[in-house]
Design a protein around this motif. Structure first.
Motif, short mmCIF file in Angstrom:
data_model
loop_
_atom_site.label_atom_id
_atom_site.label_comp_id
_atom_site.label_asym_id
_atom_site.label_seq_id
_atom_site.Cartn_x
_atom_site.Cartn_y
_atom_site.Cartn_z
N VAL A 14 37.75 38.29 49.56
CA VAL A 14 37.88 39.05 48.14
C VAL A 14 39.20 39.54 48.11
O VAL A 14 39.96 40.09 48.70
CB VAL A 14 37.21 40.62 48.13
CG1 VAL A 14 37.03 40.93 46.71
CG2 VAL A 14 35.52 40.42 48.32
N PHE A 21 36.73 45.65 40.17
CA PHE A 21 35.84 44.82 40.47
C PHE A 21 36.07 44.38 42.24
O PHE A 21 34.78 44.48 42.70
CB PHE A 21 36.02 43.40 39.85
CG PHE A 21 35.63 43.54 38.25
CD1 PHE A 21 35.28 44.68 37.74
CD2 PHE A 21 36.40 42.67 37.42
CE1 PHE A 21 35.12 44.81 36.37
CE2 PHE A 21 36.25 42.80 35.93
CZ PHE A 21 35.69 43.74 35.44
N GLY A 22 37.06 43.99 42.69
CA GLY A 22 37.24 43.96 43.87
C GLY A 22 36.84 44.78 44.83
O GLY A 22 36.16 44.48 45.86
N ILE A 25 32.94 45.02 44.77
CA ILE A 25 32.44 43.83 45.43
C ILE A 25 32.30 44.02 46.93
O ILE A 25 31.30 43.97 47.62
CB ILE A 25 33.10 42.60 44.78
CG1 ILE A 25 32.83 42.19 43.65
CG2 ILE A 25 32.76 41.48 45.75
CD1 ILE A 25 33.75 41.32 42.72
N VAL A 88 35.72 35.57 46.62
CA VAL A 88 35.74 35.80 45.40
C VAL A 88 37.25 36.19 45.07
O VAL A 88 37.79 37.02 45.46
CB VAL A 88 35.03 37.35 45.28
CG1 VAL A 88 35.00 37.75 43.56
CG2 VAL A 88 33.59 37.41 45.84
N ASN A 90 39.40 37.05 42.49
CA ASN A 90 39.07 38.40 41.89
C ASN A 90 40.72 38.81 41.24
O ASN A 90 40.73 39.46 40.20
CB ASN A 90 38.43 39.56 42.47
CG ASN A 90 38.68 40.78 41.50
OD1 ASN A 90 38.14 40.87 40.55
ND2 ASN A 90 39.52 41.69 42.11
N ASN A 115 46.99 35.02 37.66
CA ASN A 115 45.78 34.67 37.05
C ASN A 115 45.57 33.28 37.36
O ASN A 115 44.16 32.80 37.62
CB ASN A 115 45.38 35.12 35.70
CG ASN A 115 45.56 36.61 35.37
OD1 ASN A 115 45.95 37.24 36.21
ND2 ASN A 115 45.54 36.80 34.09
N THR A 140 34.90 32.93 40.82
CA THR A 140 36.14 33.19 39.99
C THR A 140 35.75 34.27 38.97
O THR A 140 34.70 34.17 38.37
CB THR A 140 36.90 31.83 39.45
OG1 THR A 140 35.72 31.31 38.52
CG2 THR A 140 37.23 31.01 40.48
N LEU A 141 36.80 35.12 38.80
CA LEU A 141 36.60 36.11 38.10
C LEU A 141 37.11 35.64 36.59
O LEU A 141 38.64 35.84 36.56
CB LEU A 141 37.18 37.53 38.38
CG LEU A 141 36.24 38.50 39.12
CD1 LEU A 141 34.85 38.93 37.60
CD2 LEU A 141 35.15 37.89 39.87
N LYS A 160 42.41 32.90 31.18
CA LYS A 160 41.23 33.08 31.66
C LYS A 160 40.24 31.92 31.11
O LYS A 160 39.22 31.22 31.86
CB LYS A 160 40.31 34.30 30.96
CG LYS A 160 40.92 35.31 31.42
CD LYS A 160 40.75 35.62 33.18
CE LYS A 160 41.14 36.84 33.95
NZ LYS A 160 41.14 36.90 35.09
N ASN A 183 31.69 31.07 37.65
CA ASN A 183 32.72 31.97 37.03
C ASN A 183 32.00 33.02 36.20
O ASN A 183 31.02 32.78 35.51
CB ASN A 183 33.46 30.96 36.03
CG ASN A 183 34.50 31.75 35.42
OD1 ASN A 183 35.40 32.35 36.05
ND2 ASN A 183 34.88 31.56 34.01
N VAL A 224 27.84 39.37 40.85
CA VAL A 224 28.49 38.44 41.76
C VAL A 224 27.50 38.35 42.99
O VAL A 224 27.22 37.30 43.56
CB VAL A 224 29.75 38.77 42.35
CG1 VAL A 224 30.24 38.27 43.41
CG2 VAL A 224 31.02 39.09 41.31
#
Length: 257
Positions: A14, A21-22, A25, A88, A90, A115, A140-141, A160, A183, A224
Motif C-alpha cells: 500500500v 484511504f491508505g 486499507i 494498492v 493509493n 498521481n 488504483t485509486l 484521475k 480502479n 478495496v
C-alpha cells in the motif's frame, strides 16, 4: 462454485499508507490476517502504524515521485513480504481549487508527478513479479473527478482520468495472465485530502463535508477489500462510489448580460 479468495494468504503493498484511504486499507487487510507492506512519506506515522499492526507489517518511508526508489524498494522487499498479491497504488493528492488561469503551476506539477508518474512507477515495479507468479491484483485509486469535471478540478481531474485509463489498459495487457486490475473512484470522502488541497485551512476543509455524510476512509477500504477477495475468475474493472447525499448537477452555461 468459485471460492472467495482468502485474504490471510495475501501480501498487500500500500502506498500513501500514512493517512486516509491508505491507512484504513492497511488496517482492513491486517484485521483479516494479511501481511502488509506500508509505505509513505511520513516515517513517524509509519512507525506508529507498524507498532499497531505488529510483525506482519513491513513499513518504510517512500516518495513515489522517485521512480528509481520505488523500483528499488520493491526489488529489495525481504521475505516473506517479497511476493506481492495485492498492490494498492493509493498515494495521491489534490492541490488548490483555483481556475486554471489562476492556478500555481508548481502545484500542477506536483499532482502530475504524484498521481500519474508515481502511480505508474508503482504499477510498473510490481507487475513483473505478479505476472511471473500468475496471480495478483493491482488496485488504483481514481476519483469521480476523472469522469466528471468541475470548476477548479482542472489538472487534478486530468490526473484521475489518467489513472482510470491506465487501469483499463492494464486489463487489455493482463488478460490471461491471472493478474487483475481495478480502479476505485470515490466521490466526496472525508480524510486529510481537503486539508492538503486547501493548504492546511481546516475551516475551509471542514465546510466541504459539513452536513453531507461523506464517504469515510473505512468505506473505501472495505470496497478495496471486497474487490480483491472476489473469486479469481472475476475482475471488478472499475467502481464509482459516492455518498448518498451526492449527485450530479446540470452543465454550467454562462450567459451574457
Amino acid at each position: 462454485m468459485y471460492a472467495m479468495l482468502d485474504p490471510s494468504r495475501f501480501t498487500v503493498f500500500v502506498t500513501g499508507a500514512t493517512s486516509g484511504f491508505g491507512e484504513a486499507i492497511c488496517r482492513r487487510f491486517a484485521a483479516a490476517g494479511a501481511r502488509i507492506v506500508a509505505c509513505g512519506r511520513r516515517a513517524d506515522r509509519l512507525e506508529t502504524l507498524k507498532a499497531e499492526l505488529g510483525d506482519r507489517c513491513h513499513a518504510f518511508a517512500l516518495d513515489v515521485r522517485d521512480a528509481k526508489a520505488v523500483h528499488a524498494a520493491v526489488a529489495a522487499l525481504p521475505a516473506p513480504f517479497d511476493e506481492i498479491d495485492v498492490c494498492v497504488a493509493n498515494a495521491g493528492l489534490a492541490l488548490g481549487l483555483e481556475p486554471a488561469h489562476q492556478a500555481d503551476f508548481d502545484e500542477w506539477q506536483q499532482m502530475i508527478e504524484t498521481n500519474c508518474l508515481g502511480l505508474a512507477a508503482t504499477v510498473h515495479a510490481v507487475l513483473p513479479g505478479m505476472v511471473a507468479r500468475g496471480r495478483g491484483h493491482v488496485v488504483t485509486l481514481g476519483s469521480i473527478a476523472g469522469d466528471h469535471p468541475y470548476p477548479g478540478g482542472n489538472v487534478y481531474g486530468a490526473t484521475k482520468a489518467f489513472v482510470r485509463l491506465l487501469a483499463q489498459n492494464l486489463r487489455a495487457d493482463l488478460a490471461g495472465t491471472g493478474v487483475r486490475a481495478t480502479n476505485i473512484e470515490p466521490g466526496l470522502a472525508e480524510t486529510e485530502f481537503s486539508l492538503v488541497r486547501f493548504r492546511g485551512d481546516a475551516e475551509r476543509a471542514g465546510g466541504l463535508y459539513r452536513g453531507a455524510d461523506p464517504i469515510t476512509a473505512e468505506d473505501v477500504a472495505e470496497t478495496v477489500f471486497w474487490s480483491t477477495t472476489m473469486p479469481a475468475h472475476l475482475n471488478i474493472v472499475r467502481m464509482e462510489i459516492m455518498p448518498t447525499s451526492q449527485g450530479f448537477g446540470p452543465t454550467v452555461v454562462k450567459r451574457r448580460g
